[in-house]
Design an enzyme around this catalytic site. Sequence first.
Site, PDB file in Angstrom:
ATOM      1  CG  HIS A   1      -0.230   0.414   2.499  1.00 50.76           C
ATOM      2  ND1 HIS A   1       0.437  -0.494   3.268  1.00 50.76           N
ATOM      3  CD2 HIS A   1      -0.077   1.603   3.122  1.00 50.76           C
ATOM      4  CE1 HIS A   1       0.957   0.097   4.315  1.00 50.76           C
ATOM      5  NE2 HIS A   1       0.675   1.377   4.263  1.00 50.76           N
TER       6      HIS A   1
HETATM    7  C1  UD1 Z   1      -2.060   6.083   5.271  1.00 50.42           C
HETATM    8  C2  UD1 Z   1      -0.796   6.632   5.904  1.00 50.42           C
HETATM    9  C3  UD1 Z   1       0.275   5.558   5.899  1.00 50.42           C
HETATM   10  C4  UD1 Z   1      -0.215   4.271   6.542  1.00 50.42           C
HETATM   11  C5  UD1 Z   1      -1.526   3.844   5.918  1.00 50.42           C
HETATM   12  C6  UD1 Z   1      -2.079   2.674   6.678  1.00 50.42           C
HETATM   13  C7  UD1 Z   1      -0.375   9.043   5.573  1.00 50.42           C
HETATM   14  C8  UD1 Z   1       0.402  10.049   4.807  1.00 50.42           C
HETATM   15  N1  UD1 Z   1      -0.274   7.777   5.136  1.00 50.42           N
HETATM   16  O1  UD1 Z   1      -1.761   5.779   3.927  1.00 50.42           O
HETATM   17  O2  UD1 Z   1       1.402   6.010   6.629  1.00 50.42           O
HETATM   18  O3  UD1 Z   1       0.760   3.285   6.372  1.00 50.42           O
HETATM   19  O4  UD1 Z   1      -2.471   4.912   5.968  1.00 50.42           O
HETATM   20  O5  UD1 Z   1      -2.978   1.940   5.917  1.00 50.42           O
HETATM   21  O6  UD1 Z   1      -1.049   9.387   6.500  1.00 50.42           O
HETATM   22  N2  UD1 Z   1      -9.024   4.933   0.675  1.00 50.42           N
HETATM   23  C9  UD1 Z   1     -10.251   4.358   0.554  1.00 50.42           C
HETATM   24  N3  UD1 Z   1     -10.931   4.060   1.707  1.00 50.42           N
HETATM   25  C10 UD1 Z   1     -10.448   4.311   2.939  1.00 50.42           C
HETATM   26  C11 UD1 Z   1      -9.199   4.919   3.047  1.00 50.42           C
HETATM   27  C12 UD1 Z   1      -8.488   5.227   1.901  1.00 50.42           C
HETATM   28  O7  UD1 Z   1     -10.745   4.111  -0.548  1.00 50.42           O
HETATM   29  O8  UD1 Z   1     -11.120   4.004   3.946  1.00 50.42           O
HETATM   30  C13 UD1 Z   1      -8.253   5.210  -0.563  1.00 50.42           C
HETATM   31  C14 UD1 Z   1      -8.522   6.574  -1.173  1.00 50.42           C
HETATM   32  O9  UD1 Z   1      -8.450   6.436  -2.564  1.00 50.42           O
HETATM   33  C15 UD1 Z   1      -7.327   7.383  -0.685  1.00 50.42           C
HETATM   34  C16 UD1 Z   1      -6.223   6.352  -0.649  1.00 50.42           C
HETATM   35  O10 UD1 Z   1      -6.855   5.156  -0.266  1.00 50.42           O
HETATM   36  O11 UD1 Z   1      -7.023   8.466  -1.530  1.00 50.42           O
HETATM   37  C17 UD1 Z   1      -5.102   6.679   0.310  1.00 50.42           C
HETATM   38  O12 UD1 Z   1      -5.587   6.911   1.631  1.00 50.42           O
HETATM   39  P1  UD1 Z   1      -4.753   7.813   2.671  1.00 50.42           P
HETATM   40  O13 UD1 Z   1      -5.339   7.725   4.018  1.00 50.42           O
HETATM   41  O14 UD1 Z   1      -4.562   9.164   2.092  1.00 50.42           O
HETATM   42  O15 UD1 Z   1      -3.323   7.168   2.662  1.00 50.42           O
HETATM   43  P2  UD1 Z   1      -2.901   5.648   2.834  1.00 50.42           P
HETATM   44  O16 UD1 Z   1      -2.196   5.238   1.596  1.00 50.42           O
HETATM   45  O17 UD1 Z   1      -4.031   4.849   3.317  1.00 50.42           O
HETATM   46  N1  UDP Z   2      -3.989  -5.216   8.663  1.00 48.29           N
HETATM   47  C1  UDP Z   2      -5.304  -5.680   8.792  1.00 48.29           C
HETATM   48  N2  UDP Z   2      -5.958  -6.097   7.658  1.00 48.29           N
HETATM   49  C2  UDP Z   2      -5.383  -6.090   6.423  1.00 48.29           C
HETATM   50  C3  UDP Z   2      -4.041  -5.612   6.318  1.00 48.29           C
HETATM   51  C4  UDP Z   2      -3.385  -5.173   7.454  1.00 48.29           C
HETATM   52  O1  UDP Z   2      -5.849  -5.724   9.889  1.00 48.29           O
HETATM   53  O2  UDP Z   2      -6.037  -6.481   5.454  1.00 48.29           O
HETATM   54  C5  UDP Z   2      -3.291  -4.775   9.874  1.00 48.29           C
HETATM   55  C6  UDP Z   2      -1.920  -5.361  10.053  1.00 48.29           C
HETATM   56  O3  UDP Z   2      -1.990  -6.638  10.630  1.00 48.29           O
HETATM   57  C7  UDP Z   2      -1.247  -4.347  10.966  1.00 48.29           C
HETATM   58  C8  UDP Z   2      -1.858  -3.053  10.478  1.00 48.29           C
HETATM   59  O4  UDP Z   2      -3.051  -3.387   9.783  1.00 48.29           O
HETATM   60  O5  UDP Z   2      -1.604  -4.568  12.315  1.00 48.29           O
HETATM   61  C9  UDP Z   2      -0.887  -2.388   9.565  1.00 48.29           C
HETATM   62  O6  UDP Z   2      -1.514  -1.410   8.866  1.00 48.29           O
HETATM   63  P1  UDP Z   2      -1.048  -0.920   7.424  1.00 48.29           P
HETATM   64  O7  UDP Z   2      -0.299  -1.996   6.746  1.00 48.29           O
HETATM   65  O8  UDP Z   2      -2.253  -0.379   6.768  1.00 48.29           O
HETATM   66  O9  UDP Z   2      -0.124   0.331   7.779  1.00 48.29           O
HETATM   67  P2  UDP Z   2       1.359   0.551   8.317  1.00 48.29           P
HETATM   68  O10 UDP Z   2       1.618  -0.355   9.451  1.00 48.29           O
HETATM   69  O11 UDP Z   2       2.283   0.340   7.171  1.00 48.29           O
HETATM   70  O12 UDP Z   2       1.357   1.991   8.698  1.00 48.29           O
END
Ligand code: UD1
Ligand code: UDP
Length: 381
Positions: free
Chosen positions: A217
């Site tokens: 991601h």
């Molecule tokens: C964010 C965090 C990242 C973390 C990740 C965990 C920042 C800069 N990044 O990244 O550090 O590792 O969360 O998962 O804060 N979207 C949906 N539904 C949702 C949420 C997101 O469709 O419920 C899609 C949207 O298209 C959105 C994209 O995901 O634009 C990115 O979401 P965003 O929260 O901006 O960043 P993440 O890549 O999720």
């Molecule tokens: N996770 C989850 N379901 C999924 C993928 C990840 O519950 O389908 C959990 C994972 O086990 C961990 C947390 O989400 O506890 C990590 O989140 P993510 O990978 O989104 O973000 P990061 O840790 O890189 O910020």
Amino acid sequence: MKIITVIGARPQIIKAAAISRAIADKFDGKIHEIILHTGQHYDDNMSRVFFDELNVPKPALNLNVGSDAQGLQTAKMLEGIESAIQHEKPDAVLVYGDTNSTVAGGLAASKLGVPIIHIEAGMRSFNKAMPEEINRIVCDHVSTLLFCPTDSALANLNKEGFNLNSQPPYSIDNPKVYHCGDIMLDNALYFAELAEQKSTILSDLNLHENFVLATVHRQHNTDNPDRLQSIFKALLQLIEGNDRTLVLPLHPRTKSKLESALSKDLRERIEQASNFKVIPPVSYLDIIALESNADLILTDSGGVQKEAFFFKKPCVILREETEWVELVENGNAKLCGADEKLIVHATDELLNRSDFTYPPFYGDGKAAEFICSEILKHIPC
Ligand code: UD1
Ligand code: UDP
């Protein structure tokens, strides 16, 4: 003691489970926690499922900021968190990790003179192209109590000028840095048995043995079509022509990019491979059931890298660098970036090794309790 906990992204809701559980079990009546959800993540399978499953108190306030450009998203959060702090007048604001929700919580509280408690402080990738790196650095430098999960996090803060021997009373100008272990280990230990009892994901997906788990991601991978194509080519190569299965719970960010990034041919081959299982994001109990039964994990997630270690699984890291350097130094994980050949080679190599060791890099699973007791000692109320 009244604290506002700011959460927003999936991993923060999971992390909040550890502190909320410690408060309920050991500090009930002493710490009053108000959960503020920024709404950064909002799909049911990225947010609600974790409140339901992990017993995290429902948010008292949801800012519903949703997805947006980095600056605009952070600005909306800042506005909402500032007014919540003005209204609730907490003794401290608690934030986790490095997302935009983290930095918004840190900035809003610091400008109102409210002490900040930063959990997962001191992590560094030394790559400021990552939005998370900026968020961490800013948040650490406005915090009063900084809870580091690892030795290297403590060393990073030391190098940035933090005094590791500061004495109370602590403040934004005289912060306290702790080395306390990782609350994610608290959660993995606490929920592992429940996952074994309750999760049906293995039978739902008809998984018995010989499967690997992948998650992707990170913006650096999803927003670069060449990297995404290369990672998916490698994932396909791992299962084509053999009886291994690959399970990929797909983050919505990655889902939204796949169609345009992957060639038509690659998409068709993935769709046709019955042992390439792309599924929606799963709950925490389901992911730890998958993690603890997989042979190996490929990921660019911070949390999943560590969970691979907690469940004694080798890990291929789909990044060029990691904040969790001890995993690589100890040989449990390999950095492969988006390089197709490296990913395939490292997977084979790690699957053929059995000499892994698991030193206690992340503490003893009691970090949350320690954090709560230090908050009570050092945050005036
Ligand atoms: C964010 C965090 C990242 C973390 C990740 C965990 C920042 C800069 N990044 O990244 O550090 O590792 O969360 O998962 O804060 N979207 C949906 N539904 C949702 C949420 C997101 O469709 O419920 C899609 C949207 O298209 C959105 C994209 O995901 O634009 C990115 O979401 P965003 O929260 O901006 O960043 P993440 O890549 O999720
Ligand atoms: N996770 C989850 N379901 C999924 C993928 C990840 O519950 O389908 C959990 C994972 O086990 C961990 C947390 O989400 O506890 C990590 O989140 P993510 O990978 O989104 O973000 P990061 O840790 O890189 O910020």
